[in-house]
Design a protein around this motif. Structure first.
Motif, PDB file in Angstrom:
ATOM      1  N   THR A 193     -35.037 -18.005  16.862  1.00 28.04           N
ATOM      2  CA  THR A 193     -34.291 -18.910  17.734  1.00 28.04           C
ATOM      3  C   THR A 193     -33.827 -18.179  18.983  1.00 28.04           C
ATOM      4  N   LEU A 194     -33.355 -16.954  18.824  1.00 23.98           N
ATOM      5  CA  LEU A 194     -32.913 -16.163  19.971  1.00 23.98           C
ATOM      6  C   LEU A 194     -34.071 -15.906  20.934  1.00 23.98           C
ATOM      7  N   VAL A 195     -35.210 -15.479  20.409  1.00 21.78           N
ATOM      8  CA  VAL A 195     -36.364 -15.166  21.264  1.00 21.78           C
ATOM      9  C   VAL A 195     -36.846 -16.417  21.989  1.00 21.78           C
ATOM     10  N   LEU A 196     -36.948 -17.516  21.275  1.00 21.99           N
ATOM     11  CA  LEU A 196     -37.399 -18.758  21.915  1.00 21.99           C
ATOM     12  C   LEU A 196     -36.406 -19.228  22.971  1.00 21.99           C
ATOM     13  N   SER A 197     -35.127 -19.088  22.698  1.00 26.11           N
ATOM     14  CA  SER A 197     -34.109 -19.490  23.671  1.00 26.11           C
ATOM     15  C   SER A 197     -34.168 -18.621  24.923  1.00 26.11           C
ATOM     16  N   ALA A 239     -35.834  -7.696  29.189  1.00 22.09           N
ATOM     17  CA  ALA A 239     -34.596  -8.195  28.581  1.00 22.09           C
ATOM     18  C   ALA A 239     -34.861  -8.785  27.196  1.00 22.09           C
ATOM     19  N   ILE A 240     -35.927  -9.541  27.072  1.00 26.03           N
ATOM     20  CA  ILE A 240     -36.259 -10.133  25.772  1.00 26.03           C
ATOM     21  C   ILE A 240     -36.649  -9.043  24.788  1.00 26.03           C
ATOM     22  N   TRP A 241     -37.471  -8.092  25.228  1.00 25.79           N
ATOM     23  CA  TRP A 241     -37.877  -7.002  24.342  1.00 25.79           C
ATOM     24  C   TRP A 241     -36.673  -6.223  23.834  1.00 25.79           C
ATOM     25  N   ARG A 242     -35.710  -5.947  24.679  1.00 29.08           N
ATOM     26  CA  ARG A 242     -34.531  -5.177  24.244  1.00 29.08           C
ATOM     27  C   ARG A 242     -33.803  -5.872  23.098  1.00 29.08           C
ATOM     28  N   GLN A 243     -33.709  -7.180  23.158  1.00 25.86           N
ATOM     29  CA  GLN A 243     -33.059  -7.930  22.078  1.00 25.86           C
ATOM     30  C   GLN A 243     -33.868  -7.833  20.786  1.00 25.86           C
TER      31      GLN A 243
END
Length: 70
Positions: free
Chosen positions: A24-28, A52-56
């Motif tokens: 859900t986080l990645v898609l958001s 930014a997405i990769w870091r999460q």
């Protein structure tokens, strides 16, 4: 995506994580950055969004913070 994360956790490649929450986080994040990129927001670049997405993802799955290079 969830299946790939579950396989990585099962194989020991990734640290355990709440798969549904991570997906859900990645898609958001992808949706949010995608909209800003489509609207040509001058403060958002594709490289910046990917980083930014990769870091999460990396933080959640115990992976190196530096994004892999092809």
């Amino acid at each position: 995506m969830a299946d790939a994360v579950r396989r990585g956790i099962a194989s020991g490649e990734f640290t355990p994580a709440d798969v549904d929450e991570l997906c859900t986080l990645v898609l958001s994040l992808s949706d949010g950055y995608g909209i800003r990129l489509m609207l040509r927001d001058p403060t958002v670049t594709l490289d910046g969004a990917l980083t930014a997405i990769w870091r999460q993802v990396a933080a959640e799955l115990g992976l190196p913070e530096d994004m892999p290079v092809e």
